[in-house]
Design a protein around this motif. Structure first.
Motif, PDB file in Angstrom:
ATOM      1  N   MET A  77      18.183  34.818 -62.480  1.00 15.93           N
ATOM      2  CA  MET A  77      17.652  34.602 -61.130  1.00 15.93           C
ATOM      3  C   MET A  77      16.361  35.378 -60.861  1.00 15.93           C
ATOM      4  O   MET A  77      15.660  35.099 -59.880  1.00 15.93           O
ATOM      5  CB  MET A  77      18.715  34.978 -60.100  1.00 15.93           C
ATOM      6  CG  MET A  77      19.891  34.019 -60.038  1.00 15.93           C
ATOM      7  SD  MET A  77      19.442  32.351 -59.489  1.00 15.93           S
ATOM      8  CE  MET A  77      19.104  32.645 -57.748  1.00 15.93           C
ATOM      9  N   GLU A  78      16.051  36.347 -61.691  1.00 12.88           N
ATOM     10  CA  GLU A  78      14.817  37.124 -61.480  1.00 12.88           C
ATOM     11  C   GLU A  78      13.561  36.342 -61.818  1.00 12.88           C
ATOM     12  O   GLU A  78      12.446  36.723 -61.414  1.00 12.88           O
ATOM     13  CB  GLU A  78      14.851  38.423 -62.298  1.00 12.88           C
ATOM     14  CG  GLU A  78      14.792  38.248 -63.809  1.00 12.88           C
ATOM     15  CD  GLU A  78      16.148  38.099 -64.469  1.00 12.88           C
ATOM     16  OE1 GLU A  78      16.303  38.550 -65.613  1.00 12.88           O
ATOM     17  OE2 GLU A  78      17.056  37.523 -63.835  1.00 12.88           O
ATOM     18  N   ALA A 111       9.477  42.427 -51.940  1.00 10.63           N
ATOM     19  CA  ALA A 111      10.339  43.027 -52.961  1.00 10.63           C
ATOM     20  C   ALA A 111      10.329  42.255 -54.269  1.00 10.63           C
ATOM     21  O   ALA A 111      10.231  42.843 -55.352  1.00 10.63           O
ATOM     22  CB  ALA A 111      11.770  43.130 -52.442  1.00 10.63           C
ATOM     23  N   ALA A 112      10.439  40.927 -54.182  1.00 13.11           N
ATOM     24  CA  ALA A 112      10.639  40.100 -55.376  1.00 13.11           C
ATOM     25  C   ALA A 112       9.626  38.971 -55.458  1.00 13.11           C
ATOM     26  O   ALA A 112       9.949  37.863 -55.879  1.00 13.11           O
ATOM     27  CB  ALA A 112      12.060  39.534 -55.381  1.00 13.11           C
ATOM     28  N   GLY A 113       8.390  39.282 -55.077  1.00 10.37           N
ATOM     29  CA  GLY A 113       7.323  38.300 -55.171  1.00 10.37           C
ATOM     30  C   GLY A 113       6.661  38.326 -56.540  1.00 10.37           C
ATOM     31  O   GLY A 113       7.313  38.560 -57.560  1.00 10.37           O
ATOM     32  N   SER A 158      18.238  35.511 -52.097  1.00 12.90           N
ATOM     33  CA  SER A 158      17.329  36.660 -52.138  1.00 12.90           C
ATOM     34  C   SER A 158      18.012  37.852 -52.795  1.00 12.90           C
ATOM     35  O   SER A 158      17.401  38.595 -53.574  1.00 12.90           O
ATOM     36  CB  SER A 158      16.881  37.016 -50.722  1.00 12.90           C
ATOM     37  OG  SER A 158      15.955  38.079 -50.728  1.00 12.90           O
ATOM     38  N   TYR A 159      19.294  38.012 -52.501  1.00 13.39           N
ATOM     39  CA  TYR A 159      20.088  39.094 -53.092  1.00 13.39           C
ATOM     40  C   TYR A 159      20.237  38.904 -54.599  1.00 13.39           C
ATOM     41  O   TYR A 159      20.046  39.851 -55.385  1.00 13.39           O
ATOM     42  CB  TYR A 159      21.454  39.110 -52.410  1.00 13.39           C
ATOM     43  CG  TYR A 159      22.399  40.198 -52.854  1.00 13.39           C
ATOM     44  CD1 TYR A 159      22.077  41.544 -52.687  1.00 13.39           C
ATOM     45  CD2 TYR A 159      23.644  39.875 -53.397  1.00 13.39           C
ATOM     46  CE1 TYR A 159      22.965  42.539 -53.066  1.00 13.39           C
ATOM     47  CE2 TYR A 159      24.538  40.871 -53.770  1.00 13.39           C
ATOM     48  CZ  TYR A 159      24.188  42.197 -53.614  1.00 13.39           C
ATOM     49  OH  TYR A 159      25.064  43.180 -53.990  1.00 13.39           O
ATOM     50  N   LEU A 160      20.541  37.696 -55.023  1.00  9.24           N
ATOM     51  CA  LEU A 160      20.707  37.413 -56.454  1.00  9.24           C
ATOM     52  C   LEU A 160      19.409  37.650 -57.224  1.00  9.24           C
ATOM     53  O   LEU A 160      19.413  38.218 -58.318  1.00  9.24           O
ATOM     54  CB  LEU A 160      21.179  35.971 -56.650  1.00  9.24           C
ATOM     55  CG  LEU A 160      22.580  35.638 -56.133  1.00  9.24           C
ATOM     56  CD1 LEU A 160      22.843  34.139 -56.212  1.00  9.24           C
ATOM     57  CD2 LEU A 160      23.645  36.407 -56.900  1.00  9.24           C
ATOM     58  N   ILE A 161      18.297  37.215 -56.665  1.00 11.08           N
ATOM     59  CA  ILE A 161      16.993  37.399 -57.315  1.00 11.08           C
ATOM     60  C   ILE A 161      16.654  38.886 -57.412  1.00 11.08           C
ATOM     61  O   ILE A 161      16.250  39.382 -58.473  1.00 11.08           O
ATOM     62  CB  ILE A 161      15.898  36.647 -56.538  1.00 11.08           C
ATOM     63  CG1 ILE A 161      16.081  35.131 -56.672  1.00 11.08           C
ATOM     64  CG2 ILE A 161      14.502  37.041 -57.033  1.00 11.08           C
ATOM     65  CD1 ILE A 161      15.249  34.324 -55.699  1.00 11.08           C
ATOM     66  N   SER A 162      16.821  39.594 -56.319  1.00  7.41           N
ATOM     67  CA  SER A 162      16.407  40.998 -56.262  1.00  7.41           C
ATOM     68  C   SER A 162      17.286  41.890 -57.133  1.00  7.41           C
ATOM     69  O   SER A 162      16.798  42.810 -57.797  1.00  7.41           O
ATOM     70  CB  SER A 162      16.435  41.494 -54.818  1.00  7.41           C
ATOM     71  OG  SER A 162      15.561  40.717 -54.016  1.00  7.41           O
ATOM     72  N   ARG A 163      18.589  41.617 -57.144  1.00  5.65           N
ATOM     73  CA  ARG A 163      19.491  42.410 -57.982  1.00  5.65           C
ATOM     74  C   ARG A 163      19.141  42.263 -59.455  1.00  5.65           C
ATOM     75  O   ARG A 163      19.107  43.228 -60.210  1.00  5.65           O
ATOM     76  CB  ARG A 163      20.938  41.955 -57.745  1.00  5.65           C
ATOM     77  CG  ARG A 163      21.765  42.981 -57.072  1.00  5.65           C
ATOM     78  CD  ARG A 163      23.242  42.767 -57.054  1.00  5.65           C
ATOM     79  NE  ARG A 163      23.827  41.514 -57.437  1.00  5.65           N
ATOM     80  CZ  ARG A 163      25.133  41.345 -57.577  1.00  5.65           C
ATOM     81  NH1 ARG A 163      25.953  42.358 -57.388  1.00  5.65           N
ATOM     82  NH2 ARG A 163      25.647  40.181 -57.910  1.00  5.65           N
TER      83      ARG A 163
END
Length: 531
Positions: free
Chosen positions: A223-224, A427-429, A474-479
């Motif tokens: 997911m990242e 955060a995850a851009g 968003s949580y899955l990507i960021s984790r």
């Protein structure tokens, strides 16, 4: 309302329609879409379909280009199958009546796009390939396929022990809940573009299918890896739409506000470098306060070649005649998604995924241009062949799982889509750091993300459900981005700027209960095939 079908497909893009097209004509197939049948990412896709149909091209070359662009973070055998089956699948579409762009002598007019070593992009209607292909499939859709518009699927129906998917639950605009039962539920809901402030995606791409599968207990992987398209039309501080990579393939050049080439000396392929490279260079220029443009003065007959982009520019007051289109990166494609095997089976029996919602391992850390429509065509056809061997429908279990707790509407009222988009981008851009990622993960956990994952959504309206799904994604990507301590493809960490050999092929797999690192460079997708 309660309905039963042999196969239920959630989503209406190319993968969904290709799947429906190839299922047995004796099967009752229901396609569910939360908006209209033509409101999909596939429909607005400007790029073409990458396929080896030229005698001077080769499957080996296509595979190598895919692996290089994705930084060797693939299931290599799946890439080989994609490229190998792709030619036959595209030829089948053409033989079935899909009109493609051709040269004066009748041969296919093949385009060049970023990170491809050969002209192999099949187009239909110039920069309207997605629309033409979807319309072709809709026009030839078999009579056994029922289309239901305006119903948002939001939960998987599960057996009492939560081990098997037996259907889906939907909600219409009036808030009515409907149940659709089937032993075969396919999620073809697309990606997560709408959780970012600027995106090439439809605004409905809120990651619903991925959140549904995750909440049902399925694994999600990679997911990242979120691809940012380098060239979205940028006007008055906002993204207005996509400018296809094919424009650079036709001679477009990225320049700064002084007319200096942005990609000269950065990469051997210059303006046709992989997307994460070009997006990063544009991002750095914009961060310095320097505007970036796509110089189209060398593109011959631009308006004829790119009618969709021409119309986009005219609608937004950007004159084509001046030859400079203002651009900025925006979220475009998710390489990760619901873990599937070669046939599209997830880790939950009875639940399948295909298209951008699925992680099939063919895109690695950065998707090669025009491999997305190809994936939908190939995997849609392949999943149909698998399901055809397992229909008719089995009788569904008598007992069904029910959530002990239902989220109340006030749980989502305070959530803002705009705030989440801004926080996710920070955060995850395009650029990530440990501090920003950790802060964002902590923020989501304090909001109560775990409670949302484990609670029912029956009492929420559709907008609130979308907010929940966006926060989960968003949580899955960021984790995952926090855990991957390297830079690879579309995942760029300033605190870990090097592509690490030890991380090659290692995948971050998440379930409701755990997150772990799995595999190595040559690992095949380990999911066990089930009926």
């Amino acid at each position: 309302m309660n309905k039963q079908a042999d196969v239920i497909i959630v989503g209406s893009g190319l993968a969904a329609l290709q799947l429906a097209h190839h299922l047995h004509s004796t099967s009752h197939v229901i396609i569910l879409t939360k908006t209209k049948i033509r409101q999909s990412n596939s429909y607005i896709a400007q790029g073409g379909i990458a396929a080896v149909i030229d005698k001077d091209d080769s499957v080996h070359s296509h595979v190598e280009d895919t692996l290089k662009a994705g930084r060797y973070h693939h299931f290599t055998e799946e890439v080989e199958r994609l490229a190998g089956e792709g030619a036959a699948a595209v030829k089948e579409l053409i033989a079935g009546g899909l009109g493609i762009d051709r040269e004066a002598d009748g041969q296919p007019s093949l385009g060049l796009e970023g990170a491809h070593s050969a002209k192999r992009i099949v187009h239909s209607g110039g920069d309207a390939t997605g629309r033409h292909t979807v319309e072709h499939l809709l026009a030839t859709l078999p009579a056994n396929v029922e289309i239901i518009e305006g119903e948002m699927a939001y939960e998987c129906l599960l057996s009492e022990d939560r081990s098997v998917c037996i259907g889906v639950k939907t909600k219409n605009k009036e808030g009515q809940i409907h149940h659709y039962w089937s032993s075969h539920v396919v999620l073809a809901t697309g990606g997560i573009g709408a959780i970012y402030p600027a995106t090439s995606n439809q605004p409905t791409m809120t990651g619903d299918g991925i959140a549904m599968a995750f909440r049902a207990g399925a694994e999600v992987t990679d997911m990242e890896f979120v691809q940012f398209h380098p060239t979205l039309l940028f006007k008055d501080g906002a993204a207005r739409g996509l400018i296809s990579e094919a424009v650079r393939g036709a001679g477009g050049v990225l320049v700064d506000e002084n007319g200096v080439s942005l990609m000269e000396g950065v990469h051997p392929l210059r303006d046709l470098a992989p997307r994460h490279v070009t997006a990063y260079e544009i991002y750095k220029a914009l961060a310095r306060g320097t505007a970036v443009f796509l110089d189209i003065r060398r593109v011959q007959q631009f308006e004829k070649q790119f009618p969709t982009i021409t119309a986009l520019c005219k609608r937004n007051g950007v004159p084509i005649s001046k030859g400079f289109l203002p651009v900025a990166p925006g979220s475009h494609f998710l390489m990760g998604g619901i873990s599937v095997d070669s046939n599209g089976c997830t880790t939950v029996p009875g639940l399948y995924a295909v298209g951008e919602a699925a992680h099939s391992g063919v895109h690695g850390a950065n998707r090669l241009a025009s491999n997305s429509l190809l994936e939908g065509i190939v995997y849609g056809r392949r999943l149909a062949a698998f399901l055809n061997r397992h229909i008719p429908v089995k009788s569904r279990p008598a007992d069904m799982f029910y959530y002990e707790k239902q989220l109340k509407s006030e749980s989502a009222i305070t959530l803002s889509k705009e705030e989440l988009r801004a926080r996710t981008m920070k955060a995850a851009g395009i650029i990530r750091t440990s501090e920003c990622l950790q802060n964002h993960v902590s923020y989501l956990e304090k909001l109560g993300i775990q409670k949302w994952i484990e609670s029912g959504l029956d009492e929420l309206d559709r907008d609130a459900i979308e907010k929940i799904d966006m926060h989960i994604n968003s949580y899955l990507i960021s984790r995952a981005a926090l855990l991957r301590q390297e830079s690879r493809g579309a995942h760029i960490r300033t605190d870990f700027p090097v592509e690490e050999v030890d991380w090659c092929g290692k995948r971050i797999v998440q379930t409701k209960d755990q997150i772990n690192i799995r595999g190595g460079q040559h690992e095949r997708n380990p999911i066990r095939i089930h009926a």
